[in-house]
Design a protein around this motif. Structure first.
Motif, PDB file in Angstrom:
ATOM      1  N   ASN A   1      73.512  92.956  69.286  1.00 46.56           N
ATOM      2  CA  ASN A   1      74.571  93.701  68.634  1.00 46.56           C
ATOM      3  C   ASN A   1      74.680  93.251  67.184  1.00 46.56           C
ATOM      4  OD1 ASN A   1      75.678  91.190  68.928  1.00 46.56           O
ATOM      5  ND2 ASN A   1      77.381  91.824  70.207  1.00 46.56           N
ATOM      6  N   LEU A   2      75.685  93.701  66.487  1.00 50.52           N
ATOM      7  CA  LEU A   2      75.844  93.355  65.073  1.00 50.52           C
ATOM      8  C   LEU A   2      75.970  91.840  64.889  1.00 50.52           C
ATOM      9  CD1 LEU A   2      76.191  94.304  62.155  1.00 50.52           C
ATOM     10  CD2 LEU A   2      78.634  94.481  62.602  1.00 50.52           C
ATOM     11  N   PHE A   3      76.685  91.179  65.787  1.00 54.21           N
ATOM     12  CA  PHE A   3      76.854  89.728  65.664  1.00 54.21           C
ATOM     13  C   PHE A   3      75.514  89.013  65.828  1.00 54.21           C
ATOM     14  CE2 PHE A   3      78.378  85.494  66.704  1.00 54.21           C
ATOM     15  CZ  PHE A   3      79.386  85.356  65.765  1.00 54.21           C
ATOM     16  N   GLY A   4      74.665  89.509  66.713  1.00 52.40           N
ATOM     17  CA  GLY A   4      73.337  88.919  66.884  1.00 52.40           C
ATOM     18  C   GLY A   4      72.470  89.112  65.653  1.00 52.40           C
ATOM     19  N   LYS A   5      72.597  90.264  65.021  1.00 52.71           N
ATOM     20  CA  LYS A   5      71.825  90.520  63.805  1.00 52.71           C
ATOM     21  C   LYS A   5      72.312  89.642  62.652  1.00 52.71           C
ATOM     22  CE  LYS A   5      70.373  95.070  65.081  1.00 52.71           C
ATOM     23  NZ  LYS A   5      71.011  96.052  65.860  1.00 52.71           N
ATOM     24  N   ILE A   6      73.615  89.423  62.585  1.00 46.43           N
ATOM     25  CA  ILE A   6      74.159  88.523  61.553  1.00 46.43           C
ATOM     26  C   ILE A   6      73.669  87.097  61.809  1.00 46.43           C
ATOM     27  CG2 ILE A   6      76.301  87.482  60.695  1.00 46.43           C
ATOM     28  CD1 ILE A   6      77.601  90.253  61.114  1.00 46.43           C
ATOM     29  N   THR A   7      73.633  86.680  63.073  1.00 45.31           N
ATOM     30  CA  THR A   7      73.130  85.351  63.420  1.00 45.31           C
ATOM     31  C   THR A   7      71.671  85.202  63.007  1.00 45.31           C
ATOM     32  OG1 THR A   7      74.671  85.246  65.280  1.00 45.31           O
ATOM     33  CG2 THR A   7      72.814  83.715  65.311  1.00 45.31           C
ATOM     34  N   ALA A   8      70.865  86.220  63.260  1.00 42.46           N
ATOM     35  CA  ALA A   8      69.454  86.173  62.863  1.00 42.46           C
ATOM     36  C   ALA A   8      69.326  86.101  61.345  1.00 42.46           C
ATOM     37  CB  ALA A   8      68.722  87.394  63.394  1.00 42.46           C
ATOM     38  N   LEU A   9      70.179  86.812  60.628  1.00 36.64           N
ATOM     39  CA  LEU A   9      70.162  86.759  59.164  1.00 36.64           C
ATOM     40  C   LEU A   9      70.515  85.357  58.661  1.00 36.64           C
ATOM     41  CD1 LEU A   9      69.995  88.195  56.374  1.00 36.64           C
ATOM     42  CD2 LEU A   9      72.444  88.643  56.638  1.00 36.64           C
ATOM     43  N   ILE A  10      71.514  84.748  59.264  1.00 34.90           N
ATOM     44  CA  ILE A  10      71.913  83.397  58.854  1.00 34.90           C
ATOM     45  C   ILE A  10      70.792  82.400  59.141  1.00 34.90           C
ATOM     46  CG2 ILE A  10      73.575  81.533  59.256  1.00 34.90           C
ATOM     47  CD1 ILE A  10      75.651  83.737  59.849  1.00 34.90           C
ATOM     48  N   TRP A  11      70.126  82.533  60.290  1.00 36.60           N
ATOM     49  CA  TRP A  11      68.989  81.661  60.591  1.00 36.60           C
ATOM     50  C   TRP A  11      67.881  81.844  59.552  1.00 36.60           C
ATOM     51  CZ3 TRP A  11      67.850  77.575  63.447  1.00 36.60           C
ATOM     52  CH2 TRP A  11      68.683  77.245  64.511  1.00 36.60           C
ATOM     53  N   THR A  12      67.623  83.084  59.167  1.00 30.72           N
ATOM     54  CA  THR A  12      66.590  83.351  58.160  1.00 30.72           C
ATOM     55  C   THR A  12      66.959  82.716  56.831  1.00 30.72           C
ATOM     56  OG1 THR A  12      66.076  85.432  59.261  1.00 30.72           O
ATOM     57  CG2 THR A  12      65.309  85.182  57.005  1.00 30.72           C
ATOM     58  N   LEU A  13      68.220  82.859  56.439  1.00 33.38           N
ATOM     59  CA  LEU A  13      68.666  82.248  55.184  1.00 33.38           C
ATOM     60  C   LEU A  13      68.578  80.725  55.256  1.00 33.38           C
ATOM     61  CD1 LEU A  13      71.760  84.488  54.341  1.00 33.38           C
ATOM     62  CD2 LEU A  13      69.504  84.498  53.223  1.00 33.38           C
ATOM     63  N   LEU A  14      68.887  80.150  56.420  1.00 27.53           N
ATOM     64  CA  LEU A  14      68.779  78.693  56.572  1.00 27.53           C
ATOM     65  C   LEU A  14      67.336  78.231  56.405  1.00 27.53           C
ATOM     66  CD1 LEU A  14      70.079  75.948  57.323  1.00 27.53           C
ATOM     67  CD2 LEU A  14      69.529  76.503  59.693  1.00 27.53           C
ATOM     68  N   ILE A  15      66.413  78.940  57.032  1.00 27.42           N
ATOM     69  CA  ILE A  15      64.995  78.563  56.905  1.00 27.42           C
ATOM     70  C   ILE A  15      64.541  78.702  55.456  1.00 27.42           C
ATOM     71  CG2 ILE A  15      62.650  79.236  57.575  1.00 27.42           C
ATOM     72  CD1 ILE A  15      63.893  79.950  60.337  1.00 27.42           C
ATOM     73  N   LEU A  16      64.956  79.770  54.795  1.00 21.78           N
ATOM     74  CA  LEU A  16      64.594  79.946  53.385  1.00 21.78           C
ATOM     75  C   LEU A  16      65.233  78.885  52.500  1.00 21.78           C
ATOM     76  CD1 LEU A  16      64.735  83.830  53.001  1.00 21.78           C
ATOM     77  CD2 LEU A  16      62.706  82.361  53.093  1.00 21.78           C
TER      78      LEU A  16
ATOM     79  N   TYR B   1      65.624  75.827  53.177  1.00 20.70           N
ATOM     80  CA  TYR B   1      64.847  74.588  53.241  1.00 20.70           C
ATOM     81  C   TYR B   1      63.594  74.664  52.372  1.00 20.70           C
ATOM     82  CZ  TYR B   1      67.691  72.165  56.628  1.00 20.70           C
ATOM     83  OH  TYR B   1      68.719  71.494  57.230  1.00 20.70           O
ATOM     84  N   LEU B   2      63.205  75.867  51.984  1.00 16.59           N
ATOM     85  CA  LEU B   2      62.085  76.004  51.053  1.00 16.59           C
ATOM     86  C   LEU B   2      62.516  75.774  49.608  1.00 16.59           C
ATOM     87  CD1 LEU B   2      60.364  79.151  52.602  1.00 16.59           C
ATOM     88  CD2 LEU B   2      59.715  76.750  52.881  1.00 16.59           C
ATOM     89  N   LEU B   3      63.806  75.943  49.359  1.00 17.33           N
ATOM     90  CA  LEU B   3      64.358  75.726  48.022  1.00 17.33           C
ATOM     91  C   LEU B   3      65.121  74.408  48.011  1.00 17.33           C
ATOM     92  CD1 LEU B   3      65.848  79.310  47.619  1.00 17.33           C
ATOM     93  CD2 LEU B   3      63.668  78.490  46.711  1.00 17.33           C
ATOM     94  N   PRO B   4      65.097  73.695  46.913  1.00 19.97           N
ATOM     95  CA  PRO B   4      65.836  72.420  46.865  1.00 19.97           C
ATOM     96  C   PRO B   4      67.334  72.649  46.633  1.00 19.97           C
ATOM     97  CG  PRO B   4      64.644  72.761  44.828  1.00 19.97           C
ATOM     98  CD  PRO B   4      64.280  73.895  45.729  1.00 19.97           C
TER      99      PRO B   4
ATOM    100  N   LEU C   1      73.618  74.382  49.808  1.00 20.96           N
ATOM    101  CA  LEU C   1      73.408  75.623  50.550  1.00 20.96           C
ATOM    102  C   LEU C   1      72.885  75.323  51.950  1.00 20.96           C
ATOM    103  CD1 LEU C   1      73.431  78.719  50.445  1.00 20.96           C
ATOM    104  CD2 LEU C   1      71.083  78.614  49.595  1.00 20.96           C
ATOM    105  N   GLN C   2      72.012  74.337  52.077  1.00 20.29           N
ATOM    106  CA  GLN C   2      71.481  73.968  53.392  1.00 20.29           C
ATOM    107  C   GLN C   2      72.597  73.479  54.312  1.00 20.29           C
ATOM    108  OE1 GLN C   2      68.528  71.042  52.545  1.00 20.29           O
ATOM    109  NE2 GLN C   2      67.078  72.515  51.682  1.00 20.29           N
ATOM    110  N   GLY C   3      73.476  72.669  53.789  1.00 19.06           N
ATOM    111  CA  GLY C   3      74.584  72.141  54.597  1.00 19.06           C
ATOM    112  C   GLY C   3      75.534  73.233  55.056  1.00 19.06           C
ATOM    113  N   MET C   4      75.843  74.149  54.145  1.00 18.46           N
ATOM    114  CA  MET C   4      76.750  75.246  54.501  1.00 18.46           C
ATOM    115  C   MET C   4      76.111  76.154  55.544  1.00 18.46           C
ATOM    116  SD  MET C   4      78.552  76.176  50.799  1.00 18.46           S
ATOM    117  CE  MET C   4      77.799  77.747  50.838  1.00 18.46           C
ATOM    118  N   LEU C   5      74.854  76.507  55.343  1.00 15.04           N
ATOM    119  CA  LEU C   5      74.183  77.394  56.282  1.00 15.04           C
ATOM    120  C   LEU C   5      73.963  76.718  57.627  1.00 15.04           C
ATOM    121  CD1 LEU C   5      71.613  79.193  53.965  1.00 15.04           C
ATOM    122  CD2 LEU C   5      73.605  80.195  55.079  1.00 15.04           C
TER     123      LEU C   5
END
Length: 89
Positions: free
Chosen positions: A14-29, A31-34, A38-42
């Motif tokens: 559902n929408l909440f699952g898609k938002i969760t997937a987006l947050i996971w993607t942003l978290l992984i990204l 870690y590629l940036l110093p 942002l890492q702690g918040m995500l």
């Protein structure tokens, strides 16, 4: 192919699952940036939303219609079932 016959349909997220997937993607990204802030918040956000998303998914999975196993024609025609006591001629 046999496993597909017995598989229960998997509900889409559902929408909440898609938002969760987006947050996971942003978290992984992140870690590629110093960016430790942002890492702690995500990371905190992911820890908060993942169990809730899992709960919603499990609730939708429990409400999904069950697919029954197909009835085997050989077991119905042999007359050996417990409820069938009549003899064949």
């Amino acid at each position: 192919l046999l496993a597909l016959k017995f598989k229960r349909p998997t509900p889409t997220s559902n929408l909440f699952g898609k938002i969760t997937a987006l947050i996971w993607t942003l978290l992984i990204l992140s870690y590629l940036l110093p960016s430790p802030i942002l890492q702690g918040m995500l990371l905190a956000l992911v820890i908060a939303v993942t169990p809730v998303s899992l709960m919603f998914y499990l609730m939708r999975l429990a409400m999904a219609p069950r697919v029954d196993a197909p009835h085997s024609p050989s077991s119905a025609d042999d007359g050996s079932s417990a409820g069938n006591s009549s003899a064949r001629s």
